[in-house]
Design an enzyme around this catalytic site. Sequence first.
Site, PDB file in Angstrom:
ATOM      1  N   PRO A 194      -5.466  -6.718 -10.997  1.00  0.00           N
ATOM      2  CA  PRO A 194      -5.646  -7.554  -9.815  1.00  0.00           C
ATOM      3  C   PRO A 194      -4.472  -7.442  -8.847  1.00  0.00           C
ATOM      4  O   PRO A 194      -3.336  -7.245  -9.272  1.00  0.00           O
ATOM      5  CB  PRO A 194      -5.721  -8.982 -10.378  1.00  0.00           C
ATOM      6  CG  PRO A 194      -5.700  -8.876 -11.839  1.00  0.00           C
ATOM      7  CD  PRO A 194      -5.429  -7.474 -12.240  1.00  0.00           C
ATOM      8  N   GLU A 218       7.336   5.886 -24.419  1.00  0.00           N
ATOM      9  CA  GLU A 218       6.533   6.809 -23.598  1.00  0.00           C
ATOM     10  C   GLU A 218       7.156   8.202 -23.569  1.00  0.00           C
ATOM     11  O   GLU A 218       6.446   9.208 -23.597  1.00  0.00           O
ATOM     12  CB  GLU A 218       6.353   6.270 -22.176  1.00  0.00           C
ATOM     13  CG  GLU A 218       5.595   4.946 -22.080  1.00  0.00           C
ATOM     14  CD  GLU A 218       4.229   4.981 -22.743  1.00  0.00           C
ATOM     15  OE1 GLU A 218       3.595   6.049 -22.787  1.00  0.00           O
ATOM     16  OE2 GLU A 218       3.808   3.917 -23.244  1.00  0.00           O
TER      17      GLU A 218
HETATM   18  P1  ADP Z   1      -7.300  -6.596  -5.394  1.00  0.00           P
HETATM   19  O1  ADP Z   1      -8.585  -6.501  -4.662  1.00  0.00           O
HETATM   20  O2  ADP Z   1      -6.899  -5.308  -6.047  1.00  0.00           O
HETATM   21  O3  ADP Z   1      -7.191  -7.737  -6.338  1.00  0.00           O
HETATM   22  P2  ADP Z   1      -6.292  -7.126  -2.784  1.00  0.00           P
HETATM   23  O4  ADP Z   1      -6.779  -5.927  -2.081  1.00  0.00           O
HETATM   24  O5  ADP Z   1      -7.048  -8.375  -2.578  1.00  0.00           O
HETATM   25  O6  ADP Z   1      -6.146  -6.846  -4.326  1.00  0.00           O
HETATM   26  O7  ADP Z   1      -4.768  -7.340  -2.387  1.00  0.00           O
HETATM   27  C1  ADP Z   1      -4.266  -8.583  -2.045  1.00  0.00           C
HETATM   28  C2  ADP Z   1      -3.185  -8.455  -1.000  1.00  0.00           C
HETATM   29  O8  ADP Z   1      -2.064  -7.765  -1.509  1.00  0.00           O
HETATM   30  C3  ADP Z   1      -3.600  -7.664   0.186  1.00  0.00           C
HETATM   31  O9  ADP Z   1      -4.264  -8.445   1.117  1.00  0.00           O
HETATM   32  C4  ADP Z   1      -2.277  -7.138   0.727  1.00  0.00           C
HETATM   33  O10 ADP Z   1      -1.662  -8.108   1.524  1.00  0.00           O
HETATM   34  C5  ADP Z   1      -1.461  -6.979  -0.510  1.00  0.00           C
HETATM   35  N1  ADP Z   1      -1.451  -5.591  -0.958  1.00  0.00           N
HETATM   36  C6  ADP Z   1      -1.913  -5.128  -2.141  1.00  0.00           C
HETATM   37  N2  ADP Z   1      -1.743  -3.803  -2.263  1.00  0.00           N
HETATM   38  C7  ADP Z   1      -1.194  -3.388  -1.106  1.00  0.00           C
HETATM   39  C8  ADP Z   1      -0.786  -2.111  -0.604  1.00  0.00           C
HETATM   40  N3  ADP Z   1      -0.927  -1.005  -1.308  1.00  0.00           N
HETATM   41  N4  ADP Z   1      -0.263  -2.067   0.628  1.00  0.00           N
HETATM   42  C9  ADP Z   1      -0.112  -3.177   1.357  1.00  0.00           C
HETATM   43  N5  ADP Z   1      -0.464  -4.402   0.950  1.00  0.00           N
HETATM   44  C10 ADP Z   1      -0.997  -4.528  -0.268  1.00  0.00           C
HETATM   45 ZN    ZN Z   2       2.067   4.496 -27.162  1.00  0.00          ZN
END
Ligand code: ADP
Ligand code: ZN
Length: 646
Positions: free
Chosen positions: A236, A458
């Site tokens: 997540p 690892e």
């Molecule tokens: P997931 O769907 O994987 O649970 P989200 O896409 O909802 O995660 O991410 C939640 C928030 O985290 C995004 O709105 C953003 O602000 C931040 N975030 C997560 N990954 C990135 C990334 N690679 N680059 C920039 N912001 C990110």
């Molecule tokens: Zn292992």
Amino acid sequence: MSDEQKETPKPKPKPISPGKGPKVSIWIYLGVLLVLLTIHSLFVMPGASNRISYSEFLGLVRNGHVAEVVIINEINIEGTYTQAALDSGIVKQPEQPQSRFNVEQAAPVNKFTTTMIQGDDIRPILDEAGVKYDARVEENWMGGLFSWLIFLVVIVAFWMFMFRRMNPGQQVLNIGKNKAMLYDKASEGKVTFKDVAGLDEAKEEVQEVVEFLRNPKKFTKLGGSIPKGVLLVGPPGTGKTLMAKATAGEADVPFFSLSGSDFVEMFVGVGAARVRDLFKQAKEKAPCIIFIDEIDAIGRMRGRNAMTGSNDERENTLNQLLSEMDGFGTDKGVILMAATNRPDILDSALLRPGRFDRQILIDKPDLKGRMEILSVHIQKIKTGSDVDLKALASQTPGFAGAELANMCNEAALMAARRNKEQVEMIDFQDAIERVVAGLEKKNKIISADEREIVAYHESGHAIVGWFLEHTDNVTKVSIVPRGFAALGYTLHTPLEDRFLMTKEQLNDRICSLLGGRVAEDIIFGKVSTGAQNDLERITNMAFSMVAVYGMSEELGNVSFYDSQNPDTTFGFNKRYSEDTARKIDETVKRVIQENYARTKELLQEKRELLETMAKTLLEKEVLTTADLEVMLGPRPFARPDHEALA
Ligand code: ADP
Ligand code: ZN
């Protein structure tokens, strides 16, 4: 629809099925109920307004003011005054109707009603007074009918009320509608790949989808087919939703977003109806992207827990999803993206070609990735000159993108509370502490000691995999924690099991799996629980070698596995003697012990490399094949990635 959208300056994402709002409709139902109640009262108690008391009635009879009476159902009396009584004015006139509902029902003035005392026999009195009388039996069917109607309405109202409590904002008449949020092309704050930091490999893979959505003809012209479904796999907060949104943004197409749990409802058939509705909507908006978050809520393996029957509904939903996915051709331009962090529990039917056949790993970011994410989120913040992104990134191992975003926000709030003009390093550091404290409750943050153990573990896997002949190429070693179970991982090229494996390959694979534990043993002189998953796999492999593939001298060429009757192969109904069972156990143990010794010898020999590698890993968190080559030298038994086995 989309034209209007373009003109509005700030279209917000909106639910696809807007209704009049739940409050309005409950009032309508209440209104209907009220009207029915009124009508009911009109029919059931007609002429209630010129009712007289029983004693009055008896008095009237004795004084000869009553001409005739009809006794209804032996209890109600409808009477007519004599003309003389009416003329003389001694008769009590009915009160004027109080409510406008019974204007038409106003009783004629020469009539009255009363109710006699039960069991009273008034015939002698009537005879004596010379009043004509008659009896009538009235079936009050109208009243009965209305009582039923009211009962029904009350039940429906109650049901709706309960339903609404359980699904706030859900309209009863829209229950089969999907609950997707639609982000239209023109939505402000369009997300593009620019907003997604790091994740370069994932972006590259998704690029194909973008190109397709931009120009579907280009691909279908040649008869090629584009994936219908892309599964984003990762813990997540790593930006799966963001990635899907950015894909839509890049391709400039509408984006439907909803969660797998939105399909799951307490009512039978609702999930399937919602899936149908969703696809219908999407086809209207095509080309577009449908994004289903937490697809495991509907996509779990079918057929488990068959006892309870409770997941029939989920299965129906899943089946509907599958058939919808089969039902539209790729030329329709609808692409499904879904996110999960448990691809292992998904029903294999979902992962079949033509469905979610693309899997893209969205992992927690490494040091570099974290720096990139921080620099995206720090743009929105006024930062002081002392803020060092690299330092922040190295203080936040195991943070996902969402946590980093949260951390930046916390830092800004912290600085504001301290009445600062800029956000300084100290604010960021305090914010990290805050976020870590929150995380520790959710999933444990690993300590420095643990990280070291993981690094050696690892490295052990990787080095053994590197120097043995029959192992697959090591492509990636990481100590970025991935979630609850895996604290780090070592990736070999063919992720899938091969169709055929030789005994040597199995043995070498066991060794490379043992590498983690052996490394811990050599370096720290003690072992940790980190190897549980490795050991489980090793034991399964060794057992299969002995009892299924006939690969040991002790047992010889036997296979106790019966593919026709898998249940009766091992366990209680096993088809071999206790003696053989003991032999299997001993042989499994021997296989593992021999491989353990082999692994230990190898790693002791390469101890220096092991130490260098673990230290580099602690610093860089992720090592790729290129890094390994620099560190370990070229692979002694290098082979092409997908070597075909004759
Ligand atoms: P997931 O769907 O994987 O649970 P989200 O896409 O909802 O995660 O991410 C939640 C928030 O985290 C995004 O709105 C953003 O602000 C931040 N975030 C997560 N990954 C990135 C990334 N690679 N680059 C920039 N912001 C990110
Ligand atoms: Zn292992």
